[in-house]
Design an enzyme around this catalytic site. Structure first.
Site, PDB file in Angstrom:
ATOM      1  N   ASP A  27       0.826  -1.292   0.050  1.00 17.04           N
ATOM      2  CA  ASP A  27       0.132   0.224  -0.168  1.00 17.04           C
ATOM      3  C   ASP A  27       0.999   1.308  -0.271  1.00 17.04           C
ATOM      4  O   ASP A  27       0.287   2.481   0.190  1.00 17.04           O
ATOM      5  CB  ASP A  27      -1.095  -0.112   1.177  1.00 17.04           C
TER       6      ASP A  27
ATOM      7  N   LYS B 150      18.744  40.868  -4.897  1.00 16.05           N
ATOM      8  CA  LYS B 150      17.544  39.815  -5.298  1.00 16.05           C
ATOM      9  C   LYS B 150      16.362  40.199  -4.368  1.00 16.05           C
ATOM     10  O   LYS B 150      16.677  40.249  -3.105  1.00 16.05           O
ATOM     11  CB  LYS B 150      17.941  38.447  -5.147  1.00 16.05           C
TER      12      LYS B 150
ATOM     13  N   ARG C  85      12.712  38.217  -3.467  1.00 17.57           N
ATOM     14  CA  ARG C  85      11.916  37.371  -3.806  1.00 17.57           C
ATOM     15  C   ARG C  85      10.672  37.371  -4.069  1.00 17.57           C
ATOM     16  O   ARG C  85       9.820  38.084  -3.002  1.00 17.57           O
ATOM     17  CB  ARG C  85      12.220  36.058  -2.985  1.00 17.57           C
TER      18      ARG C  85
ATOM     19  N   THR D 239      14.877  26.029  -7.393  1.00 19.12           N
ATOM     20  CA  THR D 239      14.112  26.375  -8.830  1.00 19.12           C
ATOM     21  C   THR D 239      15.360  26.765  -9.828  1.00 19.12           C
ATOM     22  O   THR D 239      14.862  26.628 -11.008  1.00 19.12           O
ATOM     23  CB  THR D 239      13.150  27.252  -8.736  1.00 19.12           C
ATOM     24  N   GLY D 240      16.247  27.415  -9.349  1.00 24.21           N
ATOM     25  CA  GLY D 240      17.108  27.653 -10.307  1.00 24.21           C
ATOM     26  C   GLY D 240      16.962  29.101 -10.657  1.00 24.21           C
ATOM     27  O   GLY D 240      17.962  29.862 -11.400  1.00 24.21           O
ATOM     28  N   GLY D 241      15.833  29.808 -10.247  1.00 27.14           N
ATOM     29  CA  GLY D 241      15.708  31.131 -10.591  1.00 27.14           C
ATOM     30  C   GLY D 241      16.635  32.202 -10.308  1.00 27.14           C
ATOM     31  O   GLY D 241      16.956  32.875 -11.106  1.00 27.14           O
TER      32      GLY D 241
HETATM   33  C1  R5P Z   1      17.848  31.661  -0.620  1.00 28.54           C
HETATM   34  O1  R5P Z   1      17.538  32.454   0.570  1.00 28.54           O
HETATM   35  C2  R5P Z   1      18.826  30.685  -0.615  1.00 28.54           C
HETATM   36  O2  R5P Z   1      20.090  31.139  -0.403  1.00 28.54           O
HETATM   37  C3  R5P Z   1      18.874  30.340  -2.319  1.00 28.54           C
HETATM   38  O3  R5P Z   1      19.403  31.563  -3.103  1.00 28.54           O
HETATM   39  C4  R5P Z   1      17.501  30.113  -2.801  1.00 28.54           C
HETATM   40  O4  R5P Z   1      17.101  28.917  -2.037  1.00 28.54           O
HETATM   41  C5  R5P Z   1      17.772  29.270  -4.186  1.00 28.54           C
HETATM   42  O5  R5P Z   1      16.216  29.205  -4.740  1.00 28.54           O
HETATM   43  P1  R5P Z   1      15.959  29.079  -6.328  1.00 28.54           P
HETATM   44  O6  R5P Z   1      17.185  28.219  -6.822  1.00 28.54           O
HETATM   45  O7  R5P Z   1      14.799  28.846  -6.200  1.00 28.54           O
HETATM   46  O8  R5P Z   1      16.134  30.648  -6.828  1.00 28.54           O
END
Ligand code: R5P
Length: 285
Positions: free
Chosen positions: A33, A186, A188, A217-219
């Protein structure tokens, strides 16, 4: 006893080798399961080291870790050192909005309840996470390992933090290598969207290395890489400790034209070329 959980078997083998120990057999599988089954084989000793990264891609790794710890505790193992190379849920270390779970604190409480007596992790997202534990907790830095790697391949790099939060990491590496460092600004916007400001950077004809603790995510890296290329960097390398690499993050990063991506093996990935086994073994001895 050294036990490697499903998420960290290769690293656990590396640590066992460094410590000149053998890995304890661990049977992990699922019931029909989907529920998790674990069985610790071999001789049960009074001291154990359990190695397991948690978080992405599966919460199951966390559940498996709790099952291992509680089993050891119930078998009278009194000293349980838990190595969590990548500490999942570490980024939810406070309540950003009313009613949110402080997930990192919940995980810390469960680790202690299930049997952990000491915690070892690497580049926790916030050093303050250590204060969530009532047991000795060590936050080790993999930056010197990354610095050594970069020092082998580049002569005079410019180390760039993709945001102010990563500046301490960039600074640690730049100090070891005796080179310059700078950072980008940066903001977010959402968990999978970031905005990075184009700053006046002196990167023309320089070999730039972007340093971050986590690539998710690499953003963050995509934006930073584009800015550095636009400003005329002759080379752009990317490095991080924890290659979480959600979905096609790595592809998105390479698509910006970066020369290489280098990460440690706190998590398994195609770019996990620097092993943290020796660093952890040094502290576990
Ligand atoms: C943020 O405070 C971390 O240090 C990284 O910059 C972040 O977790 C990277 O996230 P992502 O790859 O989604 O932009």
């Amino acid at each position: 006893m050294i036990i490697g959980g499903s998420a960290s078997q290769r690293l656990a083998a590396g640590i066992a080798k460094e410590l000149d120990e053998t890995l304890c057999p661990l049977e992990t599988r699922r019931f029909p399961d989907g529920e998790r089954y674990i069985r610790i084989g071999g001789n049960i000793e009074s001291d154990a080291i359990v190695i397991q990264s948690t978080g992405y891609p599966q919460d199951e790794n966390l559940l498996e870790l709790f099952l291992i710890l509680r089993t050891l505790k119930s078998l009278d193992v009194t000293n349980i050192k838990v190595v969590i190379p990548y500490f999942g849920y570490g980024r939810q270390e406070k309540r950003f909005k009313n009613g949110e779970a402080i997930s990192a604190a919940v995980i810390a409480e469960l680790l202690e309840t299930t049997g952990a007596t000491e915690i070892f992790s690497i580049n926790l997202h916030e050093d303050g996470l250590c204060d969530m534990f009532n047991i000795p907790t060590y936050n080790l830095s993999a930056m010197p390992l990354i610095a050594d790697y970069i020092g082998e391949i580049l002569e005079d790099p410019l180390i760039v933090a993709p945001d102010k939060g990563a500046l301490s990491f960039a600074d640690e590496i730049a100090t070891i290598l005796g080179c310059e460092c700078d950072y980008l600004e940066k903001t977010r916007i959402s968990p999978d969207e970031v905005e990075t400001k184009t700053k006046n950077l002196d990167v023309k004809n320089k070999e730039a290395v972007i340093i971050d603790d986590i690539i998710s995510t690499g953003g963050t890296i995509v934006n930073a890489s584009r800015i550095l290329s636009k400003h005329g960097a002759s080379k752009v390398l990317v490095s991080c400790v924890h290659p979480v690499m959600v979905e096609d993050a790595l592809l998105k990063i390479f698509a910006t034209g970066v020369d290489d991506v280098i990460a440690t093996d706190t998590l398994n990935s195609d770019v996990s070329v620097i092993s943290v086994a020796s660093l952890l073994a040094k502290f576990l001895r």
